[in-house]
Scaffold this active site. Structure first.
Site, PDB file in Angstrom:
ATOM      1  N   HIS A   4       5.855  -0.766  -2.728  1.00  0.00           N
ATOM      2  CA  HIS A   4       5.354  -0.153  -3.977  1.00  0.00           C
ATOM      3  C   HIS A   4       5.415   1.372  -3.926  1.00  0.00           C
ATOM      4  O   HIS A   4       4.762   2.043  -4.730  1.00  0.00           O
ATOM      5  CB  HIS A   4       3.926  -0.626  -4.295  1.00  0.00           C
ATOM      6  CG  HIS A   4       3.866  -2.037  -4.782  1.00  0.00           C
ATOM      7  ND1 HIS A   4       2.686  -2.745  -4.927  1.00  0.00           N
ATOM      8  CD2 HIS A   4       4.842  -2.894  -5.173  1.00  0.00           C
ATOM      9  CE1 HIS A   4       2.947  -3.961  -5.375  1.00  0.00           C
ATOM     10  NE2 HIS A   4       4.248  -4.081  -5.527  1.00  0.00           N
ATOM     11  N   GLY A  55      -5.295  -9.013   3.181  1.00  0.00           N
ATOM     12  CA  GLY A  55      -5.956  -8.116   2.225  1.00  0.00           C
ATOM     13  C   GLY A  55      -5.240  -7.938   0.905  1.00  0.00           C
ATOM     14  O   GLY A  55      -5.123  -6.819   0.428  1.00  0.00           O
ATOM     15  N   ASN A  93       0.834  -1.211   0.000  1.00  0.00           N
ATOM     16  CA  ASN A  93       0.000   0.000   0.000  1.00  0.00           C
ATOM     17  C   ASN A  93       0.860   1.248   0.000  1.00  0.00           C
ATOM     18  O   ASN A  93       1.903   1.305   0.655  1.00  0.00           O
ATOM     19  CB  ASN A  93      -0.935   0.000   1.205  1.00  0.00           C
ATOM     20  CG  ASN A  93      -1.883  -1.182   1.179  1.00  0.00           C
ATOM     21  OD1 ASN A  93      -2.039  -1.823   0.143  1.00  0.00           O
ATOM     22  ND2 ASN A  93      -2.490  -1.494   2.304  1.00  0.00           N
TER      23      ASN A  93
HETATM   24  C1  BJW Z   1     -10.146  -7.463   1.978  1.00  0.00           C
HETATM   25  C2  BJW Z   1     -10.988  -6.463   2.472  1.00  0.00           C
HETATM   26  C3  BJW Z   1     -11.074  -6.342   3.865  1.00  0.00           C
HETATM   27  C4  BJW Z   1     -11.065  -6.387   0.335  1.00  0.00           C
HETATM   28  N1  BJW Z   1     -10.356  -7.180   4.655  1.00  0.00           N
HETATM   29  N2  BJW Z   1      -9.461  -8.285   2.781  1.00  0.00           N
HETATM   30  C5  BJW Z   1       5.538 -12.979 -12.602  1.00  0.00           C
HETATM   31  C6  BJW Z   1       4.425 -13.526 -13.199  1.00  0.00           C
HETATM   32  C7  BJW Z   1       3.537 -12.725 -13.926  1.00  0.00           C
HETATM   33  C8  BJW Z   1       3.737 -11.361 -14.066  1.00  0.00           C
HETATM   34  C9  BJW Z   1       4.848 -10.802 -13.458  1.00  0.00           C
HETATM   35  C10 BJW Z   1       5.727 -11.605 -12.753  1.00  0.00           C
HETATM   36  N3  BJW Z   1       6.688 -10.821 -12.242  1.00  0.00           N
HETATM   37  C11 BJW Z   1       6.435  -9.530 -12.609  1.00  0.00           C
HETATM   38  C12 BJW Z   1       5.327  -9.489 -13.370  1.00  0.00           C
HETATM   39  C13 BJW Z   1       4.702  -8.265 -13.955  1.00  0.00           C
HETATM   40  C14 BJW Z   1       3.839  -7.495 -12.981  1.00  0.00           C
HETATM   41  C15 BJW Z   1       2.729  -8.395 -12.453  1.00  0.00           C
HETATM   42  O1  BJW Z   1       2.747  -8.895 -11.348  1.00  0.00           O
HETATM   43  N4  BJW Z   1       1.711  -8.615 -13.264  1.00  0.00           N
HETATM   44  C16 BJW Z   1       0.576  -9.464 -12.869  1.00  0.00           C
HETATM   45  C17 BJW Z   1      -0.608  -8.591 -12.440  1.00  0.00           C
HETATM   46  C18 BJW Z   1       0.213 -10.337 -14.016  1.00  0.00           C
HETATM   47  N5  BJW Z   1       4.620  -6.956 -11.888  1.00  0.00           N
HETATM   48  C19 BJW Z   1       5.319  -5.837 -12.034  1.00  0.00           C
HETATM   49  O2  BJW Z   1       5.353  -5.234 -13.091  1.00  0.00           O
HETATM   50  C20 BJW Z   1       6.131  -5.357 -10.851  1.00  0.00           C
HETATM   51  N6  BJW Z   1       7.469  -5.129 -11.260  1.00  0.00           N
HETATM   52  C21 BJW Z   1       8.333  -6.130 -11.429  1.00  0.00           C
HETATM   53  O3  BJW Z   1       8.098  -7.264 -11.099  1.00  0.00           O
HETATM   54  O4  BJW Z   1       9.512  -5.740 -12.042  1.00  0.00           O
HETATM   55  C22 BJW Z   1      10.286  -6.767 -12.664  1.00  0.00           C
HETATM   56  C23 BJW Z   1       9.554  -7.318 -13.877  1.00  0.00           C
HETATM   57  C24 BJW Z   1       8.838  -6.463 -14.714  1.00  0.00           C
HETATM   58  C25 BJW Z   1       8.147  -6.963 -15.827  1.00  0.00           C
HETATM   59  C26 BJW Z   1       8.155  -8.329 -16.092  1.00  0.00           C
HETATM   60  C27 BJW Z   1       8.848  -9.186 -15.245  1.00  0.00           C
HETATM   61  C28 BJW Z   1       9.577  -8.667 -14.140  1.00  0.00           C
HETATM   62  C29 BJW Z   1       5.599  -4.033 -10.343  1.00  0.00           C
HETATM   63  C30 BJW Z   1       4.239  -4.143  -9.757  1.00  0.00           C
HETATM   64  C31 BJW Z   1       3.758  -2.760  -9.326  1.00  0.00           C
HETATM   65  C32 BJW Z   1       2.284  -2.763  -8.892  1.00  0.00           C
HETATM   66  N7  BJW Z   1       1.845  -1.423  -8.785  1.00  0.00           N
HETATM   67  C33 BJW Z   1       0.515  -1.164  -8.238  1.00  0.00           C
HETATM   68  C34 BJW Z   1       0.264   0.359  -8.292  1.00  0.00           C
HETATM   69  C35 BJW Z   1       1.108   1.045  -7.214  1.00  0.00           C
HETATM   70  C36 BJW Z   1       0.836   2.521  -7.143  1.00  0.00           C
HETATM   71  C37 BJW Z   1      -0.617   2.829  -6.917  1.00  0.00           C
HETATM   72  O5  BJW Z   1      -1.201   2.486  -5.859  1.00  0.00           O
HETATM   73  O6  BJW Z   1      -1.195   3.448  -7.774  1.00  0.00           O
HETATM   74  O7  BJW Z   1       0.427  -1.641  -6.899  1.00  0.00           O
HETATM   75  S1  BJW Z   1      -0.769  -2.078  -9.066  1.00  0.00           S
HETATM   76  C38 BJW Z   1      -1.728  -2.394  -7.627  1.00  0.00           C
HETATM   77  O8  BJW Z   1      -1.718  -3.829  -7.375  1.00  0.00           O
HETATM   78  C39 BJW Z   1      -0.960  -1.749  -6.472  1.00  0.00           C
HETATM   79  C40 BJW Z   1      -1.100  -2.788  -5.405  1.00  0.00           C
HETATM   80  O9  BJW Z   1      -0.099  -2.610  -4.430  1.00  0.00           O
HETATM   81  C41 BJW Z   1      -0.991  -4.084  -6.166  1.00  0.00           C
HETATM   82  C42 BJW Z   1      -1.527  -5.282  -5.456  1.00  0.00           C
HETATM   83  O10 BJW Z   1      -2.890  -5.152  -5.236  1.00  0.00           O
HETATM   84  P1  BJW Z   1      -3.536  -5.675  -3.873  1.00  0.00           P
HETATM   85  O11 BJW Z   1      -2.991  -4.921  -2.739  1.00  0.00           O
HETATM   86  O12 BJW Z   1      -3.419  -7.136  -3.814  1.00  0.00           O
HETATM   87  O13 BJW Z   1      -5.057  -5.186  -4.049  1.00  0.00           O
HETATM   88  P2  BJW Z   1      -6.287  -5.930  -4.784  1.00  0.00           P
HETATM   89  O14 BJW Z   1      -7.334  -4.929  -4.993  1.00  0.00           O
HETATM   90  O15 BJW Z   1      -5.813  -6.687  -5.961  1.00  0.00           O
HETATM   91  O16 BJW Z   1      -6.773  -7.007  -3.725  1.00  0.00           O
HETATM   92  C43 BJW Z   1      -7.360  -6.637  -2.504  1.00  0.00           C
HETATM   93  C44 BJW Z   1      -7.752  -7.911  -1.759  1.00  0.00           C
HETATM   94  O17 BJW Z   1      -8.243  -7.524  -0.484  1.00  0.00           O
HETATM   95  C45 BJW Z   1      -8.858  -8.738  -2.435  1.00  0.00           C
HETATM   96  O18 BJW Z   1      -8.442 -10.087  -2.503  1.00  0.00           O
HETATM   97  C46 BJW Z   1     -10.074  -8.589  -1.510  1.00  0.00           C
HETATM   98  O19 BJW Z   1     -10.848  -9.774  -1.388  1.00  0.00           O
HETATM   99  C47 BJW Z   1      -9.424  -8.244  -0.203  1.00  0.00           C
HETATM  100  N8  BJW Z   1     -10.221  -7.380   0.671  1.00  0.00           N
HETATM  101  N9  BJW Z   1     -11.575  -5.792   1.456  1.00  0.00           N
HETATM  102  C48 BJW Z   1      -9.612  -8.101   4.111  1.00  0.00           C
HETATM  103  N10 BJW Z   1     -11.905  -5.383   4.467  1.00  0.00           N
END
Ligand code: BJW
Length: 248
Positions: free
Chosen positions: A121, A192, A104
Site C-alpha cells: 500500500h 493484525g 502498512n
Molecule cells: C491487532 C492488534 C494487536 C489491533 N495485535 N492484532 C473486492 C470486494 C470488495 C471491494 C473491493 C474488492 N476489490 C477492490 C475493492 C475496493 C477496495 C476495497 O477493498 N474495499 C473494501 C473496504 C470494501 N480496494 C481498493 O480500492 C484497493 N484497490 C484496488 O483493489 O484496485 C482495483 C479495484 C478498485 C476498485 C474496485 C475494484 C478493484 C486499494 C486499497 C487501498 C487501501 N488503502 C489504505 C490506506 C493506505 C494509506 C494510508 O495508510 O493512509 O490502506 S485503507 C487502510 O486499510 C490502509 C490499510 O493498509 C488497509 C487495511 O487495514 P488493516 O491493516 O487491515 O487495518 P484495520 O484497522 O482494518 O485492522 C486492524 C486489525 O488488527 C483488527 O482486526 C484488529 O483486531 C487487529 N489488531 N491491535 C494483533 N496489538
C-alpha cells in the site's frame, strides 16, 4: 472460530513462508489502527482523506492528515512483533524462502531488520507527483505539510503521499510477486489485519487453494477468519514471540 493456544510453529529451516501484515502489527508501537474503536476512520472520513477524489477536492486537508501521521511514525519504534518476523526471515535465510507483504505504510518492518518486504500500500515517508506523466520520481520525504499542499517543482501539479488510496490499483509488479510467492509457499501467516480490504484480504484464498497451513494472529476474529487453519487471538507482540520462539 475458537482461539488456539500459542505454541512454537513447526516451521522447517528450508520452508517457504509468506507473511501478510496489517495495522494491528504496529498497534503496540503506538500507531492507531484504522477500523478498531478509536481508530483512524473514527476521527477522519476516509472518503475525504484516502481517495483520489478526496485529494482533488481538498489537498490541504489530505496533507494535514498525512503530515500528522508522518510525525507520529517518526516518534514510534518497532515492537516485539516486528522483531519476531525479522528473526523468522533470518532463520529461513540460508535454506528457506521468506516474503513479508505489508499493508502498512509506516516502514517499521524495515526498521526492525526485515529485508524481503513488499510495502503493497506504499510508503508514508515518500512523496510523488500526482501527475503520472511527470518525470519526477517518488522521493523519500519526512517533511510535514500542515500549512498547505506542496507543488511539483517539475510540472506544478500537486505532490501527494506515495500511498495507495481506495479505488487505486496496487503496484502490479508487487501484486504479481505476492501472488506468485503465496501460490508456492509452505506456510501462510497473517497478522493484525481486519481482512476487509482487497485485494490483500483475498490472498489467504490463494494459500487455501494450495492446501498449506494458514495461521492468523489477531486481536479480534476478522472478516475472513474461516479461511485460516489456526487462529491465535491476542496481541501480535505477545503471540508472535511464542509462535516464532525457535527463530529468536
Ligand atoms: C491487532 C492488534 C494487536 C489491533 N495485535 N492484532 C473486492 C470486494 C470488495 C471491494 C473491493 C474488492 N476489490 C477492490 C475493492 C475496493 C477496495 C476495497 O477493498 N474495499 C473494501 C473496504 C470494501 N480496494 C481498493 O480500492 C484497493 N484497490 C484496488 O483493489 O484496485 C482495483 C479495484 C478498485 C476498485 C474496485 C475494484 C478493484 C486499494 C486499497 C487501498 C487501501 N488503502 C489504505 C490506506 C493506505 C494509506 C494510508 O495508510 O493512509 O490502506 S485503507 C487502510 O486499510 C490502509 C490499510 O493498509 C488497509 C487495511 O487495514 P488493516 O491493516 O487491515 O487495518 P484495520 O484497522 O482494518 O485492522 C486492524 C486489525 O488488527 C483488527 O482486526 C484488529 O483486531 C487487529 N489488531 N491491535 C494483533 N496489538
Amino acid at each position: 472460530m475458537i482461539s488456539d493456544t500459542p505454541r512454537p510453529l513447526n516451521i522447517a529451516p528450508d520452508a517457504s513462508v509468506v507473511v501478510v501484515t496489517g495495522a494491528g502489527v504496529s498497534a503496540e508501537s503506538g500507531i492507531a489502527t484504522f477500523r478498531d474503536k478509536g481508530g483512524v476512520w473514527e476521527q477522519y472520513d476516509l472518503e475525504r482523506v484516502a481517495t483520489p477524489e478526496g485529494f482533488a477536492a481538498d489537498p490541504d486537508l489530505v496533507w494535514r492528515f498525512y503530515s500528522e501521521r508522518r510525525e507520529q511514525v517518526l516518534r514510534c519504534d518497532p515492537n516485539p512483533a516486528h522483531r519476531a518476523l525479522a528473526a523468522l526471515e533470518r532463520f529461513l535465510q540460508a535454506r528457506g524462502r521468506f516474503l513479508l507483504v505489508t499493508q502498512n505504510v509506516d516502514g517499521l518492518h524495515q526498521r526492525a531488520g526485515s529485508r524481503e518486504v513488499l510495502p503493497i500500500h506504499g510508503s508514508l515517508l515518500r512523496t510523488r507527483c500526482s501527475n503520472d506523466g511527470c518525470p519526477t520520481r517518488p522521493v523519500d520525504d519526512e517533511r510535514s505539510y500542515k500549512n498547505g499542499a506542496p507543488r511539483c517543482p517539475e510540472c506544478g501539479s500537486w505532490l501527494r503521499p506515495d500511498v495507495v488510496w481506495f479505488g487505486e490499483y496496487l503496484d502490479p509488479e508487487m501484486e504479481r510477486q505476492a501472488r506468485l510467492a503465496i501460490a508456492d509457499c509452505d506456510w501462510f501467516l497473517a497478522v493484525g489485519t481486519s481482512g476487509v480490504v482487497h485485494p490483500v484480504a483475498g490472498y489467504v484464498e490463494i494459500a487455501a487453494d494450495m492446501g498449506v497451513p494458514r495461521v492468523l494472529v489477531n486481536l479480534e476474529p476478522p472478516a475472513n477468519v474461516r479461511a485460516f487453519t489456526s487462529f491465535y487471538q491476542g496481541k501480535a507482540g505477545e503471540v508472535l514471540p511464542v509462535l516464532l520462539s525457535f527463530a529468536l
